[in-house]
Design a protein around this motif. Structure first.
Motif, PDB file in Angstrom:
ATOM      1  N   VAL A   1       0.850  -1.193   0.000  1.00 48.63           N
ATOM      2  CA  VAL A   1       0.000   0.000   0.000  1.00 48.63           C
ATOM      3  C   VAL A   1       0.887   1.245   0.000  1.00 48.63           C
ATOM      4  CG1 VAL A   1      -1.812   1.276   1.213  1.00 48.63           C
ATOM      5  CG2 VAL A   1      -1.790  -1.230   1.277  1.00 48.63           C
ATOM      6  N   THR A   2       0.706   2.100  -0.973  1.00 46.45           N
ATOM      7  CA  THR A   2       1.441   3.367  -1.039  1.00 46.45           C
ATOM      8  C   THR A   2       0.493   4.499  -1.408  1.00 46.45           C
ATOM      9  OG1 THR A   2       2.030   3.111  -3.381  1.00 46.45           O
ATOM     10  CG2 THR A   2       3.585   2.240  -1.745  1.00 46.45           C
ATOM     11  N   VAL A   3       0.852   5.704  -0.982  1.00 49.72           N
ATOM     12  CA  VAL A   3       0.145   6.921  -1.388  1.00 49.72           C
ATOM     13  C   VAL A   3       1.180   7.884  -1.941  1.00 49.72           C
ATOM     14  CG1 VAL A   3      -1.136   8.945  -0.600  1.00 49.72           C
ATOM     15  CG2 VAL A   3      -1.746   6.673   0.259  1.00 49.72           C
ATOM     16  N   THR A   4       0.925   8.420  -3.132  1.00 44.82           N
ATOM     17  CA  THR A   4       1.863   9.313  -3.805  1.00 44.82           C
ATOM     18  C   THR A   4       1.247  10.696  -3.958  1.00 44.82           C
ATOM     19  OG1 THR A   4       2.789   7.464  -5.071  1.00 44.82           O
ATOM     20  CG2 THR A   4       3.220   9.688  -5.895  1.00 44.82           C
ATOM     21  N   ASN A   5       1.997  11.727  -3.552  1.00 44.74           N
ATOM     22  CA  ASN A   5       1.605  13.102  -3.844  1.00 44.74           C
ATOM     23  C   ASN A   5       1.996  13.375  -5.290  1.00 44.74           C
ATOM     24  OD1 ASN A   5       1.715  15.969  -4.244  1.00 44.74           O
ATOM     25  ND2 ASN A   5       1.764  16.259  -2.031  1.00 44.74           N
ATOM     26  N   THR A   6       1.005  13.466  -6.172  1.00 47.03           N
ATOM     27  CA  THR A   6       1.306  13.599  -7.598  1.00 47.03           C
ATOM     28  C   THR A   6       1.848  14.980  -7.950  1.00 47.03           C
ATOM     29  OG1 THR A   6      -0.975  14.243  -8.122  1.00 47.03           O
ATOM     30  CG2 THR A   6      -0.437  11.884  -8.210  1.00 47.03           C
ATOM     31  N   ASN A   7       1.723  15.951  -7.032  1.00 43.32           N
ATOM     32  CA  ASN A   7       2.279  17.279  -7.274  1.00 43.32           C
ATOM     33  C   ASN A   7       3.780  17.323  -6.976  1.00 43.32           C
ATOM     34  OD1 ASN A   7      -0.732  17.687  -6.387  1.00 43.32           O
ATOM     35  ND2 ASN A   7      -0.221  19.494  -7.594  1.00 43.32           N
ATOM     36  N   SER A   8       4.173  16.714  -5.859  1.00 46.18           N
ATOM     37  CA  SER A   8       5.580  16.760  -5.449  1.00 46.18           C
ATOM     38  C   SER A   8       6.343  15.488  -5.783  1.00 46.18           C
ATOM     39  CB  SER A   8       5.664  17.008  -3.938  1.00 46.18           C
ATOM     40  OG  SER A   8       5.168  15.887  -3.212  1.00 46.18           O
ATOM     41  N   GLY A   9       5.638  14.399  -6.001  1.00 44.94           N
ATOM     42  CA  GLY A   9       6.277  13.119  -6.262  1.00 44.94           C
ATOM     43  C   GLY A   9       6.632  12.339  -5.010  1.00 44.94           C
TER      44      GLY A   9
ATOM     45  N   THR B   1       4.921   4.983   2.036  1.00 44.70           N
ATOM     46  CA  THR B   1       4.680   3.542   2.087  1.00 44.70           C
ATOM     47  C   THR B   1       4.042   3.177   3.421  1.00 44.70           C
ATOM     48  OG1 THR B   1       6.577   3.105   0.654  1.00 44.70           O
ATOM     49  CG2 THR B   1       5.736   1.266   1.955  1.00 44.70           C
ATOM     50  N   PHE B   2       2.877   2.539   3.348  1.00 47.06           N
ATOM     51  CA  PHE B   2       2.138   2.165   4.551  1.00 47.06           C
ATOM     52  C   PHE B   2       2.581   0.766   5.003  1.00 47.06           C
ATOM     53  CE2 PHE B   2      -0.103   5.747   3.154  1.00 47.06           C
ATOM     54  CZ  PHE B   2      -0.992   6.171   4.131  1.00 47.06           C
ATOM     55  N   ASN B   3       2.854   0.631   6.299  1.00 50.05           N
ATOM     56  CA  ASN B   3       3.395  -0.605   6.855  1.00 50.05           C
ATOM     57  C   ASN B   3       2.284  -1.565   7.267  1.00 50.05           C
ATOM     58  OD1 ASN B   3       6.164   0.315   6.731  1.00 50.05           O
ATOM     59  ND2 ASN B   3       5.653   1.672   8.439  1.00 50.05           N
ATOM     60  N   ASP B   4       2.423  -2.820   6.864  1.00 50.69           N
ATOM     61  CA  ASP B   4       1.455  -3.869   7.160  1.00 50.69           C
ATOM     62  C   ASP B   4       1.531  -4.238   8.643  1.00 50.69           C
ATOM     63  OD1 ASP B   4      -0.239  -6.025   7.227  1.00 50.69           O
ATOM     64  OD2 ASP B   4       0.805  -7.176   5.670  1.00 50.69           O
ATOM     65  N   GLN B   5       0.408  -4.083   9.367  1.00 49.83           N
ATOM     66  CA  GLN B   5       0.349  -4.439  10.787  1.00 49.83           C
ATOM     67  C   GLN B   5      -0.187  -5.857  11.011  1.00 49.83           C
ATOM     68  OE1 GLN B   5       1.703  -2.224  12.986  1.00 49.83           O
ATOM     69  NE2 GLN B   5       2.186  -1.115  11.083  1.00 49.83           N
ATOM     70  N   ASN B   6      -0.398  -6.591   9.928  1.00 50.54           N
ATOM     71  CA  ASN B   6      -0.845  -7.991   9.973  1.00 50.54           C
ATOM     72  C   ASN B   6      -2.202  -8.184  10.642  1.00 50.54           C
ATOM     73  OD1 ASN B   6       1.562  -9.132   8.720  1.00 50.54           O
ATOM     74  ND2 ASN B   6       2.617  -8.611  10.627  1.00 50.54           N
ATOM     75  N   ASP B   7      -3.012  -7.147  10.651  1.00 56.16           N
ATOM     76  CA  ASP B   7      -4.378  -7.259  11.177  1.00 56.16           C
ATOM     77  C   ASP B   7      -5.385  -6.565  10.261  1.00 56.16           C
ATOM     78  OD1 ASP B   7      -3.720  -4.632  11.576  1.00 56.16           O
ATOM     79  OD2 ASP B   7      -4.157  -4.593  13.729  1.00 56.16           O
ATOM     80  N   GLY B   8      -4.958  -6.321   9.030  1.00 58.25           N
ATOM     81  CA  GLY B   8      -5.822  -5.623   8.086  1.00 58.25           C
ATOM     82  C   GLY B   8      -5.570  -4.131   8.028  1.00 58.25           C
TER      83      GLY B   8
ATOM     84  N   ILE C   1      -2.809  21.045   1.462  1.00 53.71           N
ATOM     85  CA  ILE C   1      -4.104  21.447   0.925  1.00 53.71           C
ATOM     86  C   ILE C   1      -3.987  21.737  -0.574  1.00 53.71           C
ATOM     87  CG2 ILE C   1      -5.914  23.210   0.992  1.00 53.71           C
ATOM     88  CD1 ILE C   1      -5.954  21.340   3.364  1.00 53.71           C
ATOM     89  N   GLY C   2      -4.903  21.184  -1.363  1.00 53.13           N
ATOM     90  CA  GLY C   2      -4.946  21.421  -2.799  1.00 53.13           C
ATOM     91  C   GLY C   2      -4.131  20.450  -3.616  1.00 53.13           C
ATOM     92  N   ASP C   3      -3.244  19.671  -2.978  1.00 52.49           N
ATOM     93  CA  ASP C   3      -2.461  18.683  -3.715  1.00 52.49           C
ATOM     94  C   ASP C   3      -3.292  17.427  -3.959  1.00 52.49           C
ATOM     95  OD1 ASP C   3      -0.358  20.400  -3.789  1.00 52.49           O
ATOM     96  OD2 ASP C   3       1.058  19.098  -2.720  1.00 52.49           O
ATOM     97  N   THR C   4      -2.951  16.710  -5.024  1.00 58.22           N
ATOM     98  CA  THR C   4      -3.654  15.481  -5.387  1.00 58.22           C
ATOM     99  C   THR C   4      -2.825  14.276  -4.961  1.00 58.22           C
ATOM    100  OG1 THR C   4      -4.757  16.525  -7.260  1.00 58.22           O
ATOM    101  CG2 THR C   4      -4.605  14.126  -7.293  1.00 58.22           C
ATOM    102  N   TYR C   5      -3.495  13.294  -4.400  1.00 58.45           N
ATOM    103  CA  TYR C   5      -2.836  12.083  -3.916  1.00 58.45           C
ATOM    104  C   TYR C   5      -3.393  10.872  -4.649  1.00 58.45           C
ATOM    105  CZ  TYR C   5      -1.103  15.006  -0.121  1.00 58.45           C
ATOM    106  OH  TYR C   5      -0.471  15.989   0.597  1.00 58.45           O
ATOM    107  N   ARG C   6      -2.483   9.927  -4.944  1.00 52.61           N
ATOM    108  CA  ARG C   6      -2.898   8.684  -5.598  1.00 52.61           C
ATOM    109  C   ARG C   6      -2.617   7.510  -4.665  1.00 52.61           C
ATOM    110  NH1 ARG C   6       0.631   8.171  -9.467  1.00 52.61           N
ATOM    111  NH2 ARG C   6       1.741   6.381  -8.562  1.00 52.61           N
ATOM    112  N   LEU C   7      -3.635   6.704  -4.448  1.00 53.07           N
ATOM    113  CA  LEU C   7      -3.504   5.478  -3.661  1.00 53.07           C
ATOM    114  C   LEU C   7      -3.223   4.314  -4.596  1.00 53.07           C
ATOM    115  CD1 LEU C   7      -3.942   3.704  -1.056  1.00 53.07           C
ATOM    116  CD2 LEU C   7      -6.349   3.582  -1.760  1.00 53.07           C
ATOM    117  N   ASP C   8      -2.230   3.483  -4.252  1.00 53.61           N
ATOM    118  CA  ASP C   8      -1.937   2.267  -5.003  1.00 53.61           C
ATOM    119  C   ASP C   8      -1.930   1.086  -4.039  1.00 53.61           C
ATOM    120  OD1 ASP C   8      -1.108   3.055  -7.899  1.00 53.61           O
ATOM    121  OD2 ASP C   8      -0.046   4.496  -6.619  1.00 53.61           O
ATOM    122  N   VAL C   9      -2.714   0.069  -4.371  1.00 56.75           N
ATOM    123  CA  VAL C   9      -2.790  -1.149  -3.562  1.00 56.75           C
ATOM    124  C   VAL C   9      -2.529  -2.340  -4.469  1.00 56.75           C
ATOM    125  CG1 VAL C   9      -4.234  -2.619  -2.110  1.00 56.75           C
ATOM    126  CG2 VAL C   9      -4.424  -0.133  -1.943  1.00 56.75           C
ATOM    127  N   SER C  10      -1.581  -3.179  -4.085  1.00 60.76           N
ATOM    128  CA  SER C  10      -1.285  -4.402  -4.833  1.00 60.76           C
ATOM    129  C   SER C  10      -1.561  -5.587  -3.923  1.00 60.76           C
ATOM    130  CB  SER C  10       0.177  -4.409  -5.283  1.00 60.76           C
ATOM    131  OG  SER C  10       0.488  -5.609  -5.969  1.00 60.76           O
TER     132      SER C  10
END
Length: 281
Positions: free
Chosen positions: A75-83, A87-94, A105-114
């Protein structure tokens, strides 16, 4: 006469016995889908660096005891304005957590889940929220002039479209109460919202009384998320109404770009939020 009474008793027994027959109905169950609960909420007055995203799998309606939490995803979230990539850490409980998120404020974020060979993504712009001017209580301003209600006042910025989500919750209630708000007819003015509770034993709710504390959250949200929540709220609160339209599956913004039919349930939102509470006098 005795034979008549015996026959009547026998018929009554048969009728009541027949009412206890168990009928097994085979229900169609859809294939499980990934459920993404990704709410990046930046509470005003905090750094907003700690965020959590939850993943699970959908289940049939009556399967309530099964553990559906999902581990092993990326799981990652990317600020598409700044790049910047978080990276979100797996806590093994969901749950997947991060402590270095930077909200802008005003920046766009992209969530990616694999997960399980599938890739999911969603984008959202972080919206600001105005300050709450005041919170009061009253009796005669709501739907029932004998019930206490809480009143929230805030200014809507002029010359721009704004959308809000209100969340009210008293400890012990089964569910919070949500309300979607658009500034279409109040642009640039002070907005007044109120909330009162009726006696509802099914949901373990009772009217407000002096000493009760209600938690209040005011979110600044995107128009896309406003439209999504508006449909959800409309379907939820019209449940049981014989004149309401049939409920339909509501799609969130989490897509599967390489396999569109294998989309995920849930929504990825990025908001700024005012968090406060009010104690009834």
């Amino acid at each position: 006469m005795k034979n008549y009474i015996k026959s009547l008793i026998l018929m009554t027994f048969v009728v009541f016995a027949s009412c206890e027959d168990v009928i097994d109905v085979d229900l169609d169950n859809a294939e499980p889908r990934l459920v993404i609960e990704a709410s990046l909420d930046w509470e005003k007055g905090t750094a907003g660096n700690e965020q959590t995203i939850n993943l699970s799998m959908s289940t049939p309606y009556f399967n309530t005891g099964e553990d559906t939490s999902v581990s092993g995803a990326i799981v990652t979230v990317t600020n598409t304005n700044s790049g910047a990539i978080f990276t979100f850490n797996d806590q093994n409980d969901g749950s997947y957590t991060v402590d270095n998120f930077v909200p802008v404020i005003g920046d766009t974020y992209r969530l990616d889940v694999s997960y399980a060979g599938e890739n999911y993504e969603a984008t959202e712009t972080l919206m600001s929220v105005t300050d709450i001017n005041s919170i009061t209580q009253s009796i005669e301003g709501g739907f029932d002039d004998e019930l206490l209600e809480v009143n929230v006042y805030f200014d809507d910025p002029a010359d721009e479209e704004n959308f809000y989500l209100m969340r009210y919750y008293e400890a012990g209630d089964l569910f919070p109460y949500f309300e979607d708000i658009s500034d279409e007819f109040v642009n640039g003015n002070e907005v007044h919202d109120f909330f009162e509770k009726e006696d509802d034993e099914d949901n373990n709710e009772a009217p407000f009384e002096p000493g009760d504390v209600v938690d209040i959250k005011l979110y600044g949200i995107s128009e896309q998320y406003y439209n999504y929540m508006r449909l959800l709220i409309e379907q939820y609160y019209s449940g049981g109404n014989p004149f309401s339209s049939n409920s339909a599956q509501i799609r969130g913004n989490c897509i599967n770009p390489t396999n569109p039919d294998q989309y995920a349930f849930g929504y990825f939102r990025a908001t700024q939020v005012n968090v406060t509470s009010y104690t009834f006098q």
